[in-house]
Enzyme design. Structure first.
Site, short mmCIF file in Angstrom:
data_model
loop_
_atom_site.label_atom_id
_atom_site.label_comp_id
_atom_site.label_asym_id
_atom_site.label_seq_id
_atom_site.Cartn_x
_atom_site.Cartn_y
_atom_site.Cartn_z
N GLU B 279 0.82 -1.21 0.00
CA GLU B 279 0.00 0.00 0.00
C GLU B 279 0.86 1.26 0.00
O GLU B 279 0.55 2.23 -0.70
CB GLU B 279 -0.95 -0.02 1.21
CG GLU B 279 -2.11 0.91 1.05
CD GLU B 279 -3.32 0.51 1.91
OE1 GLU B 279 -3.28 -0.58 2.53
OE2 GLU B 279 -4.28 1.28 1.94
N GLU B 282 2.20 1.67 -3.37
CA GLU B 282 1.15 2.15 -4.27
C GLU B 282 0.92 3.65 -4.08
O GLU B 282 0.78 4.39 -5.06
CB GLU B 282 -0.15 1.39 -4.01
CG GLU B 282 -1.23 1.70 -5.02
CD GLU B 282 -2.58 1.07 -4.68
OE1 GLU B 282 -2.66 0.30 -3.69
OE2 GLU B 282 -3.55 1.36 -5.40
N CYS B 299 -8.79 -1.97 3.38
CA CYS B 299 -8.68 -3.11 4.29
C CYS B 299 -10.02 -3.50 4.86
O CYS B 299 -10.22 -4.63 5.29
CB CYS B 299 -7.79 -2.78 5.49
SG CYS B 299 -6.19 -2.22 5.01
N SER B 319 -7.36 1.82 -2.76
CA SER B 319 -6.12 1.10 -2.96
C SER B 319 -6.45 -0.26 -3.57
O SER B 319 -7.44 -0.89 -3.19
CB SER B 319 -5.42 0.91 -1.61
OG SER B 319 -4.50 -0.15 -1.71
N LYS B 358 -16.05 -9.64 7.13
CA LYS B 358 -14.98 -10.50 6.61
C LYS B 358 -15.54 -11.81 6.07
O LYS B 358 -14.95 -12.43 5.20
CB LYS B 358 -13.95 -10.78 7.72
CG LYS B 358 -13.07 -9.59 8.05
CD LYS B 358 -12.00 -9.35 7.00
CE LYS B 358 -11.23 -8.06 7.29
NZ LYS B 358 -10.46 -7.63 6.11
N GLU B 361 -16.46 -10.86 2.69
CA GLU B 361 -15.27 -10.65 1.87
C GLU B 361 -14.66 -11.98 1.43
O GLU B 361 -14.27 -12.15 0.28
CB GLU B 361 -14.23 -9.84 2.66
CG GLU B 361 -13.01 -9.46 1.83
CD GLU B 361 -11.92 -8.80 2.66
OE1 GLU B 361 -11.65 -9.26 3.78
OE2 GLU B 361 -11.33 -7.81 2.19
N GLU B 366 -13.86 -11.90 -6.29
CA GLU B 366 -12.51 -11.35 -6.49
C GLU B 366 -11.47 -12.08 -5.65
O GLU B 366 -10.27 -11.98 -5.92
CB GLU B 366 -12.46 -9.86 -6.10
CG GLU B 366 -13.29 -8.94 -6.96
CD GLU B 366 -14.71 -8.77 -6.44
OE1 GLU B 366 -15.17 -9.65 -5.69
OE2 GLU B 366 -15.35 -7.76 -6.78
N CYS B 503 -11.22 -1.80 14.12
CA CYS B 503 -11.55 -3.22 14.30
C CYS B 503 -11.75 -3.62 15.75
O CYS B 503 -12.47 -4.57 16.04
CB CYS B 503 -10.45 -4.09 13.70
SG CYS B 503 -10.13 -3.67 11.99
#
Lengths: 153, 574
Positions: B279, B282, B299, B319, B358, B361, B366, B503
């Site tokens: 990151e 990037e 994230c 990102s 999560k 996710e 993807e 989190c």
């Protein structure tokens, strides 16, 4: 311009003050509130769809399915209630296999519950496409409805 | 302006604008509440907090009634207690009688209150709620039958998260909390953050559990079962275990997971370090090559889904880095698999996350390669406790053990991911090094730490001024995004975490966490950062090794294949 857009452009695009008048106008124009029109109102007023659905389901006047070819209004006013309109409604729902507020899958019938249609002397009374049927019973309601079905065929 | 009011025949000081409930709470008088949420506009919906106004003889809701000079209040008069008990009895009258089978058994506010108010028999028999279970979401299960209509989820979803995918539907005894058009949560704008689960007093909102799949894999001799745990897990399990909040149980957790039978134990803080390598590279690449700015972290899967639905024009700003969970998953099923001589499908990869999103996710398209998910199952903090119990692990009589290596060692920068501002702080440390070739003199960046919903500072790296913003709570992010839409251009890098506090306050954490406990968790992470030696991701020896042996360099070919992705606009009901 779609019907819904036509209605929306009469109102300022902010806040929820005009939500109910807008929904009422759309229902008058289209006969019911479609998912598409609710989403469009939401985008225009910047209100989440869940909020609009919440408001619309709170009021009895809004329906979310188009009318059937034959629209059955079942009176649930006091006089009709005393003479057994709840059984009439139950039987009708069973017979048509849809609940009040819904439309049969073939689009032939829709049921609406109304508070009083001003014909207490005829209780329990139902009104199909503007025609009144007096002193209906759990038995006669099926025959009445079937008449309309056959009429259409 | 202060004045006195009389509560239970005692004079207490109150200020104008304070509610009776606030005065009582300040003075150690507790009355039960259900619909009340701290700092939210009171709704007075549940009536649990009623108190008796001695002067008028009326029962008033203390959560919504402002204290007035000269008031005289009784909090536990016979009338008050009786009416509270009746409220609970009425709530129970249409509630399912299946406490023994409920996920929230022994952690349910309705159950607690019925015990507290001495409800010992079913005095009022009502018609039970009938509603369909909504299993459509990958993360959250909705059971409207258990719902008591307190409205806390509706408030959190709209006001804290800015999502508003649920609301009160219908009226009177037909009222339920649901989505628009009664559709499944999966087609609604729900971002799976799980904050609704965190405030739900009953079992009406829970996470979708993956227990069965994990147990099956553990008992399957042909599967190698690996597990990773998120940075915040080790500091937020204390409440679940009933010990002092903020204690880091890292070593004990490693040992416990081995006892359960996981073959390899990895730390997602390691892949957080990996995320930072990619990151920060990037970010520098975007700045130096005129890429899309501000760059926004990706994230947080709650935020990613929010962006897909509500802010698709910002998707190029996200990102391209996968989250630490997914980076770890990808490395496990590629590099680790090769090293261990395994096929990817022979590995069952579990992650332990503070987060319900999560779960969503992990099953995203993807995040799969050739039809194989990088992460197969996700446990939340709450579920982990249950899982450890099932396997008979006694967390209090166990010796700490080390995590497996490689893919286990972490810097403290990776650990900071658990708190709001942590990703930013870790990225700054590594970006500074990449640009200047030197380490920062002072690693800590206190201005972006803490619970504030939005933190913004300017950082100077060798003459390059970098505006950075850190937001937590989706509603705060919405405000920032609106400002950028209107032309705000003094930020180049933004960290967005959907849950308040990051989190450590995630939707998969212990239910009933207090502000103090949250602070203790955050401080525990900062303490780790202060006491341990390796404070930057690029100095993590295992990260260095991974780049040498496998990945090459950040943003290199392998990284692009395994660690990066991009997202698309998502059509949902909103």
């Amino acid at each position: 311009m779609t019907l819904v857009q036509h209605v929306l452009h009469k109102y300022p695009a902010v806040g929820r003050d005009n939500l109910i008048p807008i929904l009422q106008e759309i229902q008058t124009a289209e006969g019911y509130l479609s998912k598409k029109s609710i989403l469009e109102v939401g985008r225009y007023l910047d209100i989440p769809a869940s909020k609009i659905f919440g408001v619309a389901t709170f009021y009895n006047q809004f329906r979310f399915e188009p009318f059937g070819v034959n629209h059955v209004q079942v009176c649930r006013g006091t006089a009709c209630h005393v003479l057994g309109s709840s059984t009439v409604l139950q039987e009708l729902e069973k017979h048509l296999k849809v609940k009040a507020g819904q439309t049969t899958r073939d689009g032939q019938f829709s049921i609406e519950v109304v508070a009083c249609i001003g014909a207490c002397g005829l209780a329990p009374v139902i009104c199909v496409n503007g025609e009144f049927h007096a002193k209906v019973t759990a038995q006669s309601i099926k025959e009445i409805v079937d008449q309309y079905k056959n009429r259409g065929e | 302006m202060d004045f006195t009011i009389n509560i239970n025949n005692k004079s207490l000081v109150a200020s104008r604008g304070e509610t009776i409930l606030e005065v009582m709470n300040r003075n150690g008088i507790r009355v039960p509440t259900l619909c009340h949420i701290k700092n939210a506009l009171p709704t007075g919906a549940c009536r649990m907090c009623v108190v008796e106004d001695n002067k008028t003889g009326k029962l008033i809701t203390s959560c919504s009634f402002p204290a007035e000079p000269g008031m005289s209040i009784l909090t536990h008069s016979p009338r008050v207690v009786e009416s509270r008990k009746t409220i609970i009895e009425l709530l129970l009258s249409n509630h399912p009688d299946d406490c023994l089978y409920c996920v929230r058994n022994k952690n349910c506010e309705l159950q607690d209150l019925s015990e507290e108010l001495h409800v010992t028999e079913r005095r009022i028999r009502g018609v039970k709620n009938r509603a369909n279970l909504d299993l459509s979401s990958a993360s959250i299960v909705r059971d409207p039958e258990k719902c008591i209509l307190c409205g806390r989820c509706v408030y959190v979803c709209e006001e804290v998260m800015g999502v508003a995918c649920i609301d009160f539907i219908n009226r009177g005894n037909k009222s339920i909390i649901g989505t628009a058009f009664h559709q499944g949560l999966n087609t609604s704008s729900c971002i799976n953050c799980g904050q609704c689960v965190m405030v739900c007093p009953t079992g009406a909102l829970t996470e979708k559990n993956h227990f069965a799949q994990i147990q099956e894999a553990l008992n399957n001799p042909t599967k190698r079962v690996v597990v990773q745990y998120a940075p915040s897990i080790t500091v937020s399990m204390a409440e679940e275990l009933g010990i002092e909040p903020g204690i880091d149980i890292n070593g004990i957790l490693n040992a416990a997971l081995r006892k359960v039978g996981f073959d390899h134990i990895f730390d997602s803080s390691f892949s957080a370090d990996l995320t930072i390598m990619e990151e920060s590279a990037e970010l520098i690449h975007r700045i130096q090559n005129g890429g899309v700015l501000p760059m926004i972290t990706s994230c947080c899967p709650g935020w990613v889904k929010y962006a897909e639905e509500f802010a698709p024009e910002f998707l190029p700003n996200l990102s391209s880095c996968k989250s630490p969970q997914q980076m770890m998953g990808a490395i496990i099923k590629s590099h680790f698999a090769t090293q261990e001589n395994l096929k990817p499908e022979e590995i069952f990869s579990v992650s332990i996350m503070p987060c319900t999103a999560k779960k969503f996710e992990a099953q995203r398209e993807e995040m799969t390669r050739e039809g194989i998910s990088d992460v197969d199952a996700v446990l939340t903090t709450r579920e982990l406790t249950k899982f450890l119990k099932l396997f008979g692990v006694d967390m209090f009589n166990i010796k700490p053990e080390l995590v497996d290596s490689p893919l286990g060692f972490r810097s403290t920068a990776g650990k900071l991911f658990g708190a709001s501002g942590g990703v930013m702080e870790a990225a700054i440390r590594t970006a500074y090094h990449s640009i200047t070739g030197k380490e920062m003199v002072e690693f800590q960046v206190p201005a972006i730490r803490g619970f504030e919903g939005r933190k913004e500072i300017k950082i100077n790296i060798n003459g390059l001024e970098l505006g950075v913003a850190v937001v937590n709570g989706m509603a705060n992010a919405k405000v920032l995004l609106d400002e950028i839409r209107e032309g705000k251009n003094d930020v180049q890098f933004i960290e967005i975490m959907a849950c308040p506090g990051g989190c450590i306050g995630g939707g998969g954490q212990h239910i009933g966490t207090s502000d103090e406990q949250l602070k203790a968790r955050m401080n525990a992470l900062y303490r780790i950062d202060e006491t341990e030696r390796i404070k930057v991701s690029h100095k993590n020896p295992e990260i260095v090794e991974l780049y040498q042996d496998f990945l090459g360099k950040p943003l290199g070919h392998k990284s692009h294949e395994l660690l990066h992705t991009h997202y698309h606009e998502r059509e949902v009901v909103k």
